[in-house]
Design a protein around this motif. Structure first.
Motif, short mmCIF file in Angstrom:
data_model
loop_
_atom_site.label_atom_id
_atom_site.label_comp_id
_atom_site.label_asym_id
_atom_site.label_seq_id
_atom_site.Cartn_x
_atom_site.Cartn_y
_atom_site.Cartn_z
N GLY A 233 1.11 -1.30 0.42
CA GLY A 233 0.05 -0.04 0.20
C GLY A 233 0.96 1.18 0.35
N GLY A 234 2.02 0.75 0.35
CA GLY A 234 3.23 2.60 0.13
C GLY A 234 3.35 2.69 1.48
N CYS A 235 3.28 2.16 2.76
CA CYS A 235 3.73 3.06 3.89
C CYS A 235 5.09 3.13 3.61
CB CYS A 235 3.43 2.17 5.28
SG CYS A 235 4.37 0.16 4.81
N ASP A 236 5.83 4.47 4.42
CA ASP A 236 7.20 4.76 4.97
C ASP A 236 7.95 4.51 5.83
OD1 ASP A 236 6.86 6.61 2.04
OD2 ASP A 236 5.20 7.73 3.84
N SER A 237 7.11 3.47 6.27
CA SER A 237 7.87 3.19 7.94
C SER A 237 6.49 2.20 8.64
CB SER A 237 7.91 4.18 8.75
OG SER A 237 6.46 4.95 9.27
N LEU A 238 6.95 1.26 9.18
CA LEU A 238 6.11 -0.01 9.60
C LEU A 238 6.63 -0.88 11.41
CD1 LEU A 238 4.17 -1.94 8.31
CD2 LEU A 238 5.70 -3.71 8.26
N HIS A 239 5.92 -1.15 11.60
CA HIS A 239 6.07 -1.92 12.87
C HIS A 239 4.95 -2.96 12.85
CE1 HIS A 239 5.92 -2.10 17.38
NE2 HIS A 239 4.43 -2.48 17.60
N VAL A 240 5.36 -3.74 13.10
CA VAL A 240 4.96 -5.29 13.44
C VAL A 240 5.02 -5.69 14.47
CG1 VAL A 240 5.82 -7.75 12.39
CG2 VAL A 240 5.98 -5.74 10.74
N ALA A 241 3.90 -5.96 14.91
CA ALA A 241 3.84 -6.04 16.38
C ALA A 241 4.36 -7.94 16.72
CB ALA A 241 2.57 -5.92 17.37
N PRO A 242 5.07 -7.65 17.79
CA PRO A 242 5.38 -9.49 18.09
C PRO A 242 3.79 -9.93 18.51
CG PRO A 242 5.44 -7.72 19.74
CD PRO A 242 5.30 -7.05 18.80
N PHE A 243 3.57 -11.17 18.20
CA PHE A 243 2.24 -12.01 17.82
C PHE A 243 1.90 -12.64 19.38
CE2 PHE A 243 5.35 -15.37 18.60
CZ PHE A 243 4.43 -15.96 20.20
N ALA B 138 11.75 -7.12 3.56
CA ALA B 138 12.06 -6.58 2.83
C ALA B 138 14.15 -6.78 2.20
CB ALA B 138 13.36 -5.31 3.66
N GLU B 139 14.27 -7.67 2.37
CA GLU B 139 15.67 -8.14 2.09
C GLU B 139 15.54 -9.30 1.60
OE1 GLU B 139 18.24 -6.17 2.71
OE2 GLU B 139 17.18 -5.17 4.09
N GLU B 140 14.07 -10.66 1.60
CA GLU B 140 14.01 -11.30 0.63
C GLU B 140 12.99 -11.31 -0.35
OE1 GLU B 140 13.98 -14.82 2.60
OE2 GLU B 140 15.55 -14.11 4.23
N CYS B 141 12.11 -11.12 0.05
CA CYS B 141 10.79 -10.10 -1.20
C CYS B 141 11.72 -9.00 -1.69
CB CYS B 141 9.64 -10.15 -0.36
SG CYS B 141 9.10 -11.50 0.59
N GLU B 142 12.60 -8.10 -1.27
CA GLU B 142 13.05 -6.66 -2.08
C GLU B 142 11.23 -6.32 -2.36
OE1 GLU B 142 15.24 -8.05 -5.55
OE2 GLU B 142 17.08 -8.38 -3.71
N LEU B 143 10.82 -6.01 -1.60
CA LEU B 143 9.31 -5.51 -1.97
C LEU B 143 9.63 -3.79 -1.29
CD1 LEU B 143 6.58 -7.18 0.30
CD2 LEU B 143 6.99 -7.18 -1.79
N GLY B 144 10.47 -3.56 -1.18
CA GLY B 144 10.69 -2.04 -0.84
C GLY B 144 11.64 -1.21 -2.77
N ARG B 145 11.78 -2.27 -3.09
CA ARG B 145 12.70 -1.68 -4.76
C ARG B 145 11.95 -1.33 -5.45
NH1 ARG B 145 18.03 -2.94 -4.52
NH2 ARG B 145 19.03 -4.05 -2.54
N VAL B 146 10.84 -1.83 -5.05
CA VAL B 146 9.65 -1.87 -5.90
C VAL B 146 8.20 -0.95 -5.91
CG1 VAL B 146 7.57 -2.23 -8.28
CG2 VAL B 146 9.53 -4.10 -6.92
N ILE B 147 7.93 0.66 -6.79
CA ILE B 147 7.20 1.75 -6.24
C ILE B 147 6.32 1.81 -7.01
CG2 ILE B 147 6.58 4.30 -7.09
CD1 ILE B 147 9.86 5.07 -8.02
N ASP B 148 4.65 2.14 -6.12
CA ASP B 148 3.78 1.61 -5.76
C ASP B 148 3.45 -0.27 -6.53
OD1 ASP B 148 1.06 2.06 -5.82
OD2 ASP B 148 1.19 2.66 -7.14
N PRO B 149 4.01 -1.42 -5.96
CA PRO B 149 3.75 -2.76 -7.02
C PRO B 149 2.02 -2.49 -6.66
CG PRO B 149 4.16 -2.51 -4.30
CD PRO B 149 4.08 -1.39 -4.88
N ALA B 150 1.56 -2.26 -6.44
CA ALA B 150 0.09 -2.58 -7.12
C ALA B 150 -0.51 -1.47 -7.99
CB ALA B 150 -1.00 -2.32 -5.37
#
Length: 300
Positions: free
Chosen positions: A179-189, A212-224
């Motif tokens: 969705g294009g967030c600039d920062s993200l908090h992933v909470a513990p389960f 970020a590192e394996e899926c490399e989602l941050g390398r794509v601008i507006d993937p959706a």
């Protein structure tokens, strides 16, 4: 700031957000943290200080988490965040701080739920709507900064079969990035069960790393972007959220509707519908209302 100065460190390298949000304070505590005039003056002082000393820091955080966690819809959360952001903009204008100076000092924070496509569209629509609001405030195109922060939501997290929360936070984080967030908090389960331990915190950090590192989602601008389904849903959510935002504004603004209790009543109606859907198993919470383990031992 004091600690960094004592250590001789350069404040200009400090990044992040202080996250002052008096409306959220009111939601959580029941009272605004001071008079409106005093709060506005404090926010203005924070913005001016950041401009001078902390060029990479944000000091205002317009949060929608309370609306999401209370069971509100994505549209209600979006509208409340927009109305709160406008309230802060006007308050700071009255203190002599122009909107263009505020834009880079403010972030919008949204919770992300389990409906992946809805959440992707929500963040994309929020960026469009806040950009429109900055334009209306007369902010120059080069100063229309929109910083979106996302947090994995609390509404759907379970005490029963809590390891399923790992799947929930993973899909929510995935949706937030798309969705294009600039920062993200992933909470513990296990955040709804206990004080999170080293294992749960490690899983949360690794979710970040894998996306970020394996899926490399941050390398794509507006993937959706370009997906007809996502673009159409984004437009629908933007239209609905804008209408709900205008309704809040016509009622006098975010503080007026909260003081009157009208927004809380609307959210309660949505929450009740969600609860009924879970009770009747129209919606599924794995391990709670479906596929429950009768011999499960609760986390301690």
């Amino acid at each position: 700031v004091t600690a960094m100065r004592e250590r001789g460190q350069d404040l200009k390298g400090l990044k992040g957000c202080v996250g002052y949000d008096p409306v959220s304070w009111k939601l959580e505590s029941g009272a605004y943290p001071g008079s409106e005039a005093a709060v506005s003056a404090l926010m203005a002082d924070m913005v001016r200080f950041a401009e001078k000393e902390l060029p990479q820091m944000q000091v205002l955080d317009v949060q929608g988490h309370a609306y999401h966690d209370a069971g509100g819809s994505s549209v209600q959360e979006m509208a409340a965040v927009l109305a709160t952001g406008v309230h802060y903009m006007r308050s700071l204008q009255a203190q002599g701080v122009e909107p263009g100076r505020v834009a880079s000092r403010m972030r919008l924070s949204l919770s992300v739920g389990s409906q992946t496509f809805i959440e992707i569209a929500k963040l994309r629509a929020m960026r469009q709507l806040w950009t429109r609001i900055l334009q209306v405030f007369g902010v120059a195109a080069e100063e229309r900064v929109v910083h979106l922060h996302a947090r994995t939501g609390l509404w759907n997290k379970t005490v029963l079969d809590p390891y399923v929360n790992m799947l929930r936070t993973t899909t929510e984080a995935f949706a937030a990035v798309l969705g294009g967030c600039d920062s993200l908090h992933v909470a513990p389960f296990d955040e709804v069960v206990r004080e999170s331990d080293a294992f749960s915190r490690r899983i949360a950090r690794n979710t970040h790393a894998i996306l970020a590192e394996e899926c490399e989602l941050g390398r794509v601008i507006d993937p959706a972007g370009g997906s007809w389904a996502i673009e159409s849903l984004t437009s629908q959510m933007a239209e609905q959220a804008w209408a709900a935002f205008q309704q809040i504004e016509s009622a006098g603004g975010i503080l007026e509707v909260l003081n009157a209790g009208s927004l809380q009543a609307e959210i309660e109606a949505v929450r009740t519908k969600k609860a009924v859907a879970l009770q009747r198993r129209k919606d599924v919470l794995v391990g709670t209302n479906s596929y429950a383990n009768a011999t499960e031992l609760l986390l301690k």
